[in-house]
Design an enzyme around this catalytic site. Structure first.
Site, PDB file in Angstrom:
ATOM      1  N   ASP A   1      32.136  50.067 -66.602  1.00 53.31           N
ATOM      2  CA  ASP A   1      31.391  50.302 -65.316  1.00 53.31           C
ATOM      3  C   ASP A   1      31.693  49.700 -63.951  1.00 53.31           C
ATOM      4  OD1 ASP A   1      29.208  50.413 -63.722  1.00 53.31           O
ATOM      5  OD2 ASP A   1      27.628  49.905 -65.180  1.00 53.31           O
TER       6      ASP A   1
ATOM      7  N   PHE B   1      24.659  44.557 -66.058  1.00 52.49           N
ATOM      8  CA  PHE B   1      23.603  45.526 -65.357  1.00 52.49           C
ATOM      9  C   PHE B   1      24.255  46.969 -65.127  1.00 52.49           C
ATOM     10  CE2 PHE B   1      21.600  47.986 -62.029  1.00 52.49           C
ATOM     11  CZ  PHE B   1      20.018  47.715 -62.281  1.00 52.49           C
TER      12      PHE B   1
ATOM     13  N   LYS C   1      27.603  54.332 -56.412  1.00 53.37           N
ATOM     14  CA  LYS C   1      27.322  53.531 -55.426  1.00 53.37           C
ATOM     15  C   LYS C   1      28.361  54.120 -54.101  1.00 53.37           C
ATOM     16  CE  LYS C   1      24.748  49.724 -56.831  1.00 53.37           C
ATOM     17  NZ  LYS C   1      24.973  49.194 -58.107  1.00 53.37           N
TER      18      LYS C   1
HETATM   19  C1  LIG Z   1      24.072  49.721 -59.340  1.00 58.61           C
HETATM   20  C2  LIG Z   1      24.558  49.600 -60.710  1.00 58.61           C
HETATM   21  C3  LIG Z   1      24.231  50.556 -61.535  1.00 58.61           C
HETATM   22  C4  LIG Z   1      23.037  51.615 -61.498  1.00 58.61           C
HETATM   23  O1  LIG Z   1      23.117  52.335 -60.238  1.00 58.61           O
HETATM   24  P1  LIG Z   1      22.002  53.276 -59.771  1.00 58.61           P
HETATM   25  O2  LIG Z   1      22.840  54.144 -58.858  1.00 58.61           O
HETATM   26  O3  LIG Z   1      20.926  52.392 -59.175  1.00 58.61           O
HETATM   27  O4  LIG Z   1      21.340  54.055 -61.022  1.00 58.61           O
HETATM   28  C5  LIG Z   1      24.711  50.627 -62.874  1.00 58.61           C
HETATM   29  N1  LIG Z   1      25.861  49.656 -63.013  1.00 58.61           N
HETATM   30  C6  LIG Z   1      26.387  48.631 -62.232  1.00 58.61           C
HETATM   31  C7  LIG Z   1      27.429  47.865 -62.367  1.00 58.61           C
HETATM   32  C8  LIG Z   1      25.489  48.851 -61.041  1.00 58.61           C
HETATM   33  O5  LIG Z   1      25.918  47.623 -59.857  1.00 58.61           O
END
Ligand SMILES: *Cc1c(COP(=O)(O)O)cnc(C)c1O
Length: 397
Positions: A223, A138, A252
């Site tokens: 990420d 994700f 986050k």
């Molecule tokens: C939540 C998340 C995103 C996206 O972040 P947003 O602030 O909602 O755009 C990207 N990568 C990972 C691993 C995430 O958990």
């Protein structure tokens, strides 16, 4: 009209909130939030790994209030102090050499994708733009980030996807190696897949990806939007693996509850984006960066990360006891953990909510816990009591 009716009237229904069961949260403090009826909830989700220091942490609140009263925004046409200070802190305490600020995880990943494409063209040739990501990954909801996301359910209806993404099987090095060719410019993975079900990468996999990138002059993008910023008991999850990325994305928890995204780059990757090639109006805003400075300060307090490790271990042990009775598996690292169960996870999550505990269920049977890093064992015990009754209730139908 009541608030929830107004929500239905005025807000596009992308979240599917349920007017009967979804609470309207009005306040938060520490590890608790309260709804409009005055009911308290133990928050084991932290606003999806955002409120890692708990709600309204006094140092974060103070930093925001002070900065808001001084300077809120000027655009990136000018220098601002909080942005530069936060960049210095992030660089000092990570393997990154320089950072770019955006406002969210998706934006941090967009920046990483743009950087990787430009790097590929310069280093491997004009047609080197493919990024290999993982199935079940994700990376966010903007068009490129969602195209990077290896889950067809997020693509549905939005086709055609942005081109140039290929998907390997997470934790299977060979499946990534097979996808590398002259068109590849980067590999992007989460060290611990979050949204996909809380699957930590194996050491062999991440070190193997690092080697694959080194051998082929590819960028390794990690990420850490969800697993970074102390969540796993290390400031950054890559530290557990002895692997250093070329590009690191954060969001986050980094803004302490305010929207902030970071893309860090190391070595030659810092030279790729040049004036005019990328920008963000709000990115690195003084107020969000002041909040970020306060977050870093707390995370770096001696003993803080050790606390995350210890309480994480205690939590995992308690969950393992439950798993022996009800579950299939406990996975995770630090305070990013999941209990995969045999029964109906959505029913368990609903029971927990009704009994004052916030958590979430992924994929129908994976209970995901992302509690504030400041929880103590007593909060783990309280949460486990509720989860345990929820599992009993669920199994007795
Ligand atoms: C939540 C998340 C995103 C996206 O972040 P947003 O602030 O909602 O755009 C990207 N990568 C990972 C691993 C995430 O958990």
């Amino acid at each position: 009209m009541d608030m929830k009716d107004k929500e239905r009237e005025y807000i596009i229904n992308t979240y599917g909130r349920d007017p009967v069961s979804t609470p309207l949260i009005t306040a938060g403090e520490g590890v608790y939030v309260w709804d409009d009826a005055g009911r308290g909830y133990l928050d084991f989700l932290s606003g999806l790994a955002v409120n890692s220091l708990g709600h309204c942490h006094p140092e974060v609140v103070d930093a925001i209030q002070t900065q808001a009263a001084k300077l809120m925004h000027t655009s990136n046409l000018y220098y601002t102090e909080p942005q530069i200070r936060l960049a210095e802190q992030l660089v000092t305490h990570s393997a990154m050499d320089e950072v770019f600020f955006g406002n969210s995880g998706a934006e941090a990943n967009e920046a990483a994708i743009k950087l990787a494409r430009k790097y590929g063209k310069a280093h491997r040739g004009p047609d080197a733009y493919e990024i290999i990501t993982a199935e079940q990954s994700f990376h966010g909801r903007t068009l490129a980030a969602v195209s990077a996301t290896g889950q067809p359910k997020y693509h549905q209806g939005f086709e055609p996807r942005v081109g140039g993404f290929r998907y390997g099987i997470f934790n299977q090095l060979d499946s990534f190696a097979e996808l590398v060719n002259e068109a590849t410019c980067a590999i992007m993975v989460e060290p611990i897949q979050g949204e996909g079900g809380v699957y930590p990468a194996s050491r062999e996999f991440l070190t193997g990806l690092r080697r694959l990138c080194d051998e082929n002059d590819l960028l390794l993008i990690l990420d850490e939007v969800q697993c970074g910023m102390g969540r796993t008991g290390a400031l950054f999850a890559y530290e557990h693996y002895g692997v250093v990325p070329d590009v690191l994305t954060l969001a986050k928890a980094v803004g302490g509850g305010l929207p902030l995204g970071v893309m860090g780059a190391r070595g030659e990757a810092t030279e790729v984006l040049t004036p005019g090639t990328h920008a963000s109006t709000f990115g690195g805003n003084p107020v969000t960066c002041a909040a970020g400075e306060a977050v870093m300060k707390v995370l770096l307090t001696p003993g803080f990360l050790e606390h995350v490790q210890q309480v994480g271990q205690y939590f995992t042990e308690r969950l393992s006891t439950l798993a022996q009775r009800w579950g299939k598996e406990v996975r995770g690292l630090g305070l990013m953990v999941a209990l995969e169960i045999e029964g109906d996870g959505d029913a368990v999550a609903r029971y927990c909510l009704e009994n004052g505990l916030l958590l979430n269920c992924i994929g129908g049977n994976i209970l995901r816990f992302l509690p504030p890093l400041i929880i103590g064992e007593e909060h783990v015990d309280a949460a486990m009591n509720i989860v345990s009754s929820a599992l009993s209730a669920e199994s007795s139908g």
